[in-house]
Design a protein around this motif. Sequence first.
Motif, PDB file in Angstrom:
ATOM      1  N   SER A 191     138.001  46.287  13.883  1.00  0.00           N
ATOM      2  CA  SER A 191     136.923  45.364  13.472  1.00  0.00           C
ATOM      3  C   SER A 191     135.951  46.342  12.697  1.00  0.00           C
ATOM      4  O   SER A 191     135.607  47.608  12.967  1.00  0.00           O
ATOM      5  N   PRO A 192     134.973  45.911  11.897  1.00  0.00           N
ATOM      6  CA  PRO A 192     133.913  46.660  11.028  1.00  0.00           C
ATOM      7  C   PRO A 192     133.059  47.526  12.016  1.00  0.00           C
ATOM      8  O   PRO A 192     132.506  48.668  11.802  1.00  0.00           O
ATOM      9  N   ASP A 193     132.749  47.221  13.435  1.00  0.00           N
ATOM     10  CA  ASP A 193     131.772  47.729  14.001  1.00  0.00           C
ATOM     11  C   ASP A 193     132.699  48.827  15.025  1.00  0.00           C
ATOM     12  O   ASP A 193     132.120  49.487  15.620  1.00  0.00           O
ATOM     13  N   GLY A 194     134.098  48.746  14.847  1.00  0.00           N
ATOM     14  CA  GLY A 194     134.836  49.565  15.533  1.00  0.00           C
ATOM     15  C   GLY A 194     135.015  49.493  17.231  1.00  0.00           C
ATOM     16  O   GLY A 194     135.768  50.114  17.885  1.00  0.00           O
ATOM     17  N   LYS A 195     134.570  48.111  17.521  1.00  0.00           N
ATOM     18  CA  LYS A 195     134.562  47.995  18.728  1.00  0.00           C
ATOM     19  C   LYS A 195     135.888  47.142  19.224  1.00  0.00           C
ATOM     20  O   LYS A 195     136.126  47.016  20.463  1.00  0.00           O
ATOM     21  N   TYR A 196     136.509  46.454  18.188  1.00  0.00           N
ATOM     22  CA  TYR A 196     137.762  45.548  18.566  1.00  0.00           C
ATOM     23  C   TYR A 196     138.826  46.050  17.719  1.00  0.00           C
ATOM     24  O   TYR A 196     138.657  46.599  16.746  1.00  0.00           O
ATOM     25  N   ILE A 197     140.022  45.617  18.333  1.00  0.00           N
ATOM     26  CA  ILE A 197     141.359  46.211  17.580  1.00  0.00           C
ATOM     27  C   ILE A 197     142.301  44.836  17.693  1.00  0.00           C
ATOM     28  O   ILE A 197     142.459  44.486  18.821  1.00  0.00           O
ATOM     29  N   ILE A 198     142.533  44.312  16.751  1.00  0.00           N
ATOM     30  CA  ILE A 198     143.181  43.126  16.590  1.00  0.00           C
ATOM     31  C   ILE A 198     144.686  43.211  16.156  1.00  0.00           C
ATOM     32  O   ILE A 198     144.839  44.072  14.815  1.00  0.00           O
ATOM     33  N   VAL A 199     145.384  42.802  16.959  1.00  0.00           N
ATOM     34  CA  VAL A 199     146.945  42.905  16.923  1.00  0.00           C
ATOM     35  C   VAL A 199     147.560  41.626  16.731  1.00  0.00           C
ATOM     36  O   VAL A 199     147.352  40.740  17.656  1.00  0.00           O
ATOM     37  N   SER A 250     139.684  45.426  23.387  1.00  0.00           N
ATOM     38  CA  SER A 250     138.219  45.767  23.352  1.00  0.00           C
ATOM     39  C   SER A 250     138.419  47.600  23.487  1.00  0.00           C
ATOM     40  O   SER A 250     138.751  48.030  24.599  1.00  0.00           O
ATOM     41  N   PHE A 251     137.931  48.177  22.622  1.00  0.00           N
ATOM     42  CA  PHE A 251     137.900  49.671  22.753  1.00  0.00           C
ATOM     43  C   PHE A 251     137.062  50.142  23.930  1.00  0.00           C
ATOM     44  O   PHE A 251     137.697  50.995  24.563  1.00  0.00           O
ATOM     45  N   GLU A 252     135.989  49.444  24.126  1.00  0.00           N
ATOM     46  CA  GLU A 252     135.083  49.864  25.468  1.00  0.00           C
ATOM     47  C   GLU A 252     136.134  49.807  26.646  1.00  0.00           C
ATOM     48  O   GLU A 252     135.986  50.742  27.534  1.00  0.00           O
ATOM     49  N   LYS A 253     136.746  48.691  26.962  1.00  0.00           N
ATOM     50  CA  LYS A 253     137.650  48.633  27.998  1.00  0.00           C
ATOM     51  C   LYS A 253     138.777  49.773  28.176  1.00  0.00           C
ATOM     52  O   LYS A 253     139.069  50.260  29.038  1.00  0.00           O
ATOM     53  N   TYR A 313     158.964  58.440  28.691  1.00  0.00           N
ATOM     54  CA  TYR A 313     158.473  59.614  28.186  1.00  0.00           C
ATOM     55  C   TYR A 313     157.116  60.277  29.049  1.00  0.00           C
ATOM     56  O   TYR A 313     156.861  61.400  28.455  1.00  0.00           O
ATOM     57  N   GLY A 314     156.701  59.552  29.876  1.00  0.00           N
ATOM     58  CA  GLY A 314     155.611  59.844  30.635  1.00  0.00           C
ATOM     59  C   GLY A 314     154.219  59.637  30.054  1.00  0.00           C
ATOM     60  O   GLY A 314     153.134  60.146  30.269  1.00  0.00           O
ATOM     61  N   ILE A 315     154.280  58.790  28.956  1.00  0.00           N
ATOM     62  CA  ILE A 315     152.925  58.480  28.527  1.00  0.00           C
ATOM     63  C   ILE A 315     152.274  57.444  29.332  1.00  0.00           C
ATOM     64  O   ILE A 315     152.913  56.539  29.365  1.00  0.00           O
ATOM     65  N   PRO A 316     150.971  57.609  29.561  1.00  0.00           N
ATOM     66  CA  PRO A 316     150.322  56.752  30.320  1.00  0.00           C
ATOM     67  C   PRO A 316     150.305  55.318  29.797  1.00  0.00           C
ATOM     68  O   PRO A 316     150.027  55.274  28.422  1.00  0.00           O
ATOM     69  N   ILE A 317     150.235  54.474  30.210  1.00  0.00           N
ATOM     70  CA  ILE A 317     150.234  53.006  29.809  1.00  0.00           C
ATOM     71  C   ILE A 317     148.837  52.337  30.364  1.00  0.00           C
ATOM     72  O   ILE A 317     148.660  52.259  31.619  1.00  0.00           O
ATOM     73  N   LEU A 318     148.137  51.665  29.682  1.00  0.00           N
ATOM     74  CA  LEU A 318     147.041  50.922  30.207  1.00  0.00           C
ATOM     75  C   LEU A 318     147.513  49.501  30.276  1.00  0.00           C
ATOM     76  O   LEU A 318     148.401  48.992  29.713  1.00  0.00           O
ATOM     77  N   ASP A 319     146.690  48.799  31.234  1.00  0.00           N
ATOM     78  CA  ASP A 319     147.033  47.455  31.532  1.00  0.00           C
ATOM     79  C   ASP A 319     146.679  46.449  30.446  1.00  0.00           C
ATOM     80  O   ASP A 319     145.622  46.353  30.084  1.00  0.00           O
ATOM     81  N   LEU A 320     147.701  45.625  29.977  1.00  0.00           N
ATOM     82  CA  LEU A 320     147.229  44.736  28.801  1.00  0.00           C
ATOM     83  C   LEU A 320     146.188  43.926  29.197  1.00  0.00           C
ATOM     84  O   LEU A 320     145.373  43.708  28.335  1.00  0.00           O
ATOM     85  N   LYS A 321     146.075  43.116  30.332  1.00  0.00           N
ATOM     86  CA  LYS A 321     145.101  42.329  30.726  1.00  0.00           C
ATOM     87  C   LYS A 321     143.658  42.882  30.728  1.00  0.00           C
ATOM     88  O   LYS A 321     142.583  42.402  30.193  1.00  0.00           O
ATOM     89  N   LYS A 322     143.853  44.059  31.255  1.00  0.00           N
ATOM     90  CA  LYS A 322     142.152  45.061  31.479  1.00  0.00           C
ATOM     91  C   LYS A 322     141.712  45.353  30.138  1.00  0.00           C
ATOM     92  O   LYS A 322     140.436  45.627  30.157  1.00  0.00           O
ATOM     93  N   THR A 323     142.623  45.583  29.193  1.00  0.00           N
ATOM     94  CA  THR A 323     141.984  46.018  27.869  1.00  0.00           C
ATOM     95  C   THR A 323     141.883  44.974  26.800  1.00  0.00           C
ATOM     96  O   THR A 323     141.084  45.228  25.919  1.00  0.00           O
TER      97      THR A 323
END
Length: 765
Positions: free
Chosen positions: A339-347, A359-362, A378-388
């Motif tokens: 998003s223009p303010d860099g706060k959100y990423i829409i997929v 939410s980038f903040e989350k 491959y050992g890459i950490p995964i963030l929780d979908l719901k929490k982000t």
Amino acid sequence: MKSTVKKILTVSTAFGIGLAWTAAAWSAESLDDVMKRRGLTQKDLLAAAKTYTPTGGRDEFLVFSSGGQSGQVLVYGIPSMRILKYIAVFTPEPWQGYGFDDESKEVLAQGKIDGKQLNYGDTHHPAISETNGEYDGEWLFINDKANPRVAVIDLKDFETKQIVVNPIMKSEHGGAFVTPNTEYVIEATQYAAPYSKDFVPLSKFNDEYRGAVTYWKFNREKGRIEPENSFSVELPPYSQDLSDAGKLDSDGWSFTNSFCTERYIGGIESGRPPFEAGCSQKDTDFLHMINWKRAAELVAEGKATKINDHDVITMDTAIKEGILFLIPEPKSPHGVDVSPDGKYIIVAGKLDTHASVYSFEKMKALIDAKDFAGTDPYGIPILDLKKTLHTQVQVGLGPLHNQYDSKPCIVYTSIYVDSQVTKWNYCEGKVLDKISIHYNIGHLMSMEGDTVSPKGHYLVSLNKLAIDRFNPVGPLHPQNHQLIDISNDKMELIYDMPLPLGEPHYAVAISADKLKPKIRYSTGWNSRKDERSEYRVRPGRERTEVADGVTHVYGTLIRSHITPEIIQVEEGSTVSLHFTNVERAEDETHGFAIRGFDVNLSAEPGKTVSATFKVDKPGVYPYYCTEFCSALHLEMQGYLLVTPKGYQAEEASLQEGQSYSQEDFDKQVKANTDTQAVIDSVVEYITARNFKDFDPVVALVEDATDQLNFAADAKKKAEDYAASGDWQNATLWAQQWFQYQVKAADIGLRAKTYLDQNDAKVVNQ
Ligand code: CUK
Ligand code: CUA
């Protein structure tokens, strides 16, 4: 008196009268009549009023659109939707001489893969250079999906300056996207492959096939990508897709999504289910989140590994240093847009009806707290979908890409299966409006819609199919870009534009006033290297030199002659022609074409272009200028004479078809004197006005002055020959003197018309 100038004036007056008469005959037709005759509605008229650009009018925005398989970039205006240019990038293009002159051949040669010249590209995503997240209108980048490459285009002259080949990828898609100050141009893999050039069996897919994101370092001062200062981050063999750079709040990070995280490898021919089945099994794929700023520091700290002589941060290093994370995204995602303010990423997930707002903040909070839902194989950490997630919104069937409005929280998503655009509020998570398009939209584009400050007004829908929208032109249809007015609550479709080139994927639109392209090059310019050409030559210094067995011809082009007009070489020679267009006038391009050698040059004012080729066979090869540059353009011609080995010229002198007497000379001089009187009156008209207040007129006056100086030279030659009684040469030079006068008069009239149309004021009487 019957000078050409007088003729021009008389003819145009007669033409003017003719027009007036025609208009009178039709003036009975009113707007209502036209609407009835053409079956137009009030709504159509409104749309026409929003897009119609009167003659001479300019557009508010310029669009740079990918040209798909054509390997080019399209330039068109908004709201008129008039095509202005095709920029040759990965594909030879004769109008611009691209791939036909030595200078541009060098650019194309930079794009060779394994020593092979490639004559096309599959361009997908153009990106305009940014300063603080805003388009600055200086540079344009575009990727080639088929042959992983990125090109640099200079928006000062709309020419391709550089092509870089990705050192580790065999396929790509997620480029070109720039970081907010164009520090890097991002390119991401599509189909995983080994980094090495060797054969690696598919049984080793999980271990030796890899994806990556490459960060190409852009040096703004040089206007070139620096491969030696670029690096990549190693990624798993998921099919990485689109990318976007974070901005403002999320600056320093980049986001790349993926599909086929199943790592399915196909095999339909041996009875296995096809890719499409194996790659759409799981409910989620992965968004990759990379801290590129930290990655660049790691490279500087020497923590990268050299692969194919290129710095790569391995997955192990990326994991250990905490710069790479994954977040689940539903299902077979395509677009990822910050998003223009860099706060959100829409997929948007192709096989899901939702768009997911992260939410980038989350995301950042989870990373800082090391709160992970697990790791991938491959050992890459995964963030929780719901929490982000900030929210998920049901936008339609087959959502693909997102573009932002100038109004806060408003985004537009392309809906492929439904053939619609959905307008929705991503802060509050609700759908606001939908509009049908024709048909099957891919990307969409709003004005400066991927920057920190989108401009609103218009949205373009880049459709995959045109089907029945235009007059049929055979089984291969044009592409269809539809212009949508987004200034009000309801979206309104106002224009259909057929595009007769490749399939555009993405496009970017910039406020036209941010672009400052040049009108001419400084004389003797190699435009591809952006430096004075070693082959430049000034008028009067044209010459032929033989060096290392190559015959170099240093020539000039100007209205209306090519110097030299006769080039004679022996069979078997290598000829290297170098032509400098010594014009200073705007839009006075000359071309150069010659039979049988695939040589076709375009020399814009100031440019020096070269063509090197071997002449195998004796013969006569006419050459000429390919641009109708002046009244005597057809006379802009010459001969390449290739003599047989050991040829001895016969003694006979050149036979001219006409001989001239003193009477002919006197007649010509009289005509020239009369012409000069007309020129003097035009000069008087111009200089009596405030012409210096108009830059284009100042340029025209400079050019006319040049022509008059040439005329004076020719006059002197004519008079010298006359003094020696050589009436043949005296008359021919008097004719040349007249030709320069005609050119000066032509330019003078252009200046006069400009002054008339721009309400110039009388300053001197
Ligand atoms: S892609 Cu083609 S419609 Cu290459 Cu961005 Cu989505
Ligand atoms: Cu130059 Cu025609």
